[in-house]
Design an enzyme around this catalytic site. Structure first.
Site, PDB file in Angstrom:
ATOM      1  N   HIS A  69       0.824  -1.216   0.000  1.00 23.06           N
ATOM      2  CA  HIS A  69       0.000   0.000   0.000  1.00 23.06           C
ATOM      3  C   HIS A  69       0.852   1.257   0.000  1.00 23.06           C
ATOM      4  O   HIS A  69       1.918   1.333   0.606  1.00 23.06           O
ATOM      5  CB  HIS A  69      -0.984   0.003   1.176  1.00 23.06           C
ATOM      6  CG  HIS A  69      -0.379   0.182   2.535  1.00 23.06           C
ATOM      7  ND1 HIS A  69      -0.182   1.410   3.112  1.00 23.06           N
ATOM      8  CD2 HIS A  69       0.040  -0.727   3.450  1.00 23.06           C
ATOM      9  CE1 HIS A  69       0.331   1.265   4.315  1.00 23.06           C
ATOM     10  NE2 HIS A  69       0.483  -0.030   4.556  1.00 23.06           N
ATOM     11  N   ASP A 186       6.327   2.441   6.123  1.00 23.97           N
ATOM     12  CA  ASP A 186       5.064   1.689   6.098  1.00 23.97           C
ATOM     13  C   ASP A 186       4.113   2.449   5.173  1.00 23.97           C
ATOM     14  O   ASP A 186       3.555   3.467   5.579  1.00 23.97           O
ATOM     15  CB  ASP A 186       4.512   1.599   7.523  1.00 23.97           C
ATOM     16  CG  ASP A 186       3.124   1.026   7.600  1.00 23.97           C
ATOM     17  OD1 ASP A 186       2.713   0.356   6.654  1.00 23.97           O
ATOM     18  OD2 ASP A 186       2.445   1.277   8.619  1.00 23.97           O
ATOM     19  N   GLU A 220      -5.170   1.209   2.826  1.00 23.76           N
ATOM     20  CA  GLU A 220      -4.834   0.200   3.834  1.00 23.76           C
ATOM     21  C   GLU A 220      -4.824   0.780   5.243  1.00 23.76           C
ATOM     22  O   GLU A 220      -5.272   0.124   6.191  1.00 23.76           O
ATOM     23  CB  GLU A 220      -3.467  -0.416   3.512  1.00 23.76           C
ATOM     24  CG  GLU A 220      -3.148  -1.679   4.303  1.00 23.76           C
ATOM     25  CD  GLU A 220      -2.550  -1.418   5.685  1.00 23.76           C
ATOM     26  OE1 GLU A 220      -2.489  -2.364   6.487  1.00 23.76           O
ATOM     27  OE2 GLU A 220      -2.141  -0.258   5.962  1.00 23.76           O
TER      28      GLU A 220
END
Length: 348
Positions: A69, A186, A220
């Site tokens: 993502h 992330d 996400e």
């Protein structure tokens, strides 16, 4: 297959430098779209704004889907205060102390961008004696704009309004010792990994055993990025996302992390064991771990009713949802694991 972790870091640096809080990801999706186009890989956008690319395999009756993502944590303007400061509403699961003092950017609906800083309202220790005791929450955290404003009307004249997106300065750095430290590793590190894997496949003219779909998801962080656009032929679904590091965790910054279980429950046992076997056979550094407070695109797909074997792997990332860091070794090991998985036969 040898992967260059430093090369993956450079692509990661480009990705984290593009603001993309969940809900406002068009620019970074366009970057990935253009990158894949240059590699000769066609893609299309789903209605949610995610990007899907497909590479046909020898067997077109069974498919694989791989996701990473590109959306990140962020915020929105919740309120314009009478003194010209901005109150915020969180996008994604982080804590206010993780962004206290961070530079940020406000993007208006017309596309104008303004800089600011996220601060506790009672920041000055020369004025607020109990500064260290005040709760960092929605009430006390605010944005100080880098504009000459002192009222709500001053801010409104800039074009700033409720619902405008706020992104955090990534402060990305690549060190000589092989680390990349930045916000939003992330999951932009994993997106860079997938780009590098696809690049290697094209360079090597790799013939995949099964048709494979690559989904660059864009929701996400708010729970539903990879829960749709899964073709009926898909039998295996692999999410590539960061491995969480902390007390009691096996994951580190130098290997690929293979998730056995997260807050959604166990991942598919036989598929997880196959990933371990692939790592051992190809001398790929890995750790098996459990992430107690975590969900992925793969778990979102399962919740949505997808009838697939699901798995989760990713590079180990320190200080998740704060000021993150990983090493080139974790990136190259994860890329190698993805590559060897995609060129291997499916489990029964």
């Amino acid at each position: 297959m040898n992967f260059d972790g430093k090369q993956i870091m450079e692509v990661t640096k480009e990705l984290v430098s593009i603001s993309s809080p969940s809900g406002n990801t068009d620019e970074v999706i366009s970057f990935v779209e253009d990158t894949l186009e240059k590699l000769g890989v066609k893609s299309y956008r789903n209605n949610k704004g995610g990007l899907i690319a497909t590479i046909k395999g020898q067997d077109d009756t069974k498919h694989r889907m791989v996701t990473a993502h590109v959306d990140t944590l962020g915020a929105m303007v919740k309120e314009i205060k009478p003194d010209g400061r901005l109150k915020l509403s969180m996008i994604g699961g982080f804590r206010w102390n993780a962004v206290e003092g961070e530079y940020c950017e406000i993007e208006t609906s017309s596309g104008k961008r303004y800089s600011g800083t996220i601060l506790l309202h009672q920041t000055s220790v020369h004025v607020y004696k109990n500064n260290g005791e005040i709760k960092r929450d929605d009430v006390n955290m605010e944005v100080r704009l880098d504009e000459r404003v002192s009222s709500k009307e001053d801010v409104e004249k800039l074009g700033i309004e409720v619902g405008d997106f706020i992104s955090f300065d990534p402060r990305v750095q690549i060190t000589e010792s092989g680390f990349i430290k930045s916000r939003h590793l992330d999951d932009k590190a994993s997106v860079a990994i997938l780009i590098d894997v696809i690049k290697k496949m094209k360079e090597q003219s790799a013939d995949l055993p099964y048709t494979t779909h690559f989904l660059i998801s864009n929701n996400e962080e708010i729970g539903y990025g990879g829960n749709s656009n899964i073709p009926e032929e898909t039998t295996e679904y692999l999410a590539v996302d960061m491995g969480a590091i902390g007390d009691g965790q096996a994951t580190d910054e130098y290997t690929a992390s293979i998730c056995a279980k997260d807050s959604s429950g166990p991942y598919h046992y036989r598929l997880r064991k196959q990933l371990v076997a692939i790592a051992e056979e190809n001398k790929i550094g890995y750790k098996v771990d459990i992430y107690p407070y975590y969900g992925s695109d793969a778990s979102a797909a399962i919740r949505a009713g997808a009838d697939v074997k699901h798995a989760l792997i990713g590079p180990g990332v320190d200080a998740s949802h704060a000021f993150e860091r990983t090493h080139a070794d974790a990136l190259k090991h994860t890329a190698s694991l993805v590559y060897h998985y995609l060129t291997a036969k499916m489990i029964d």
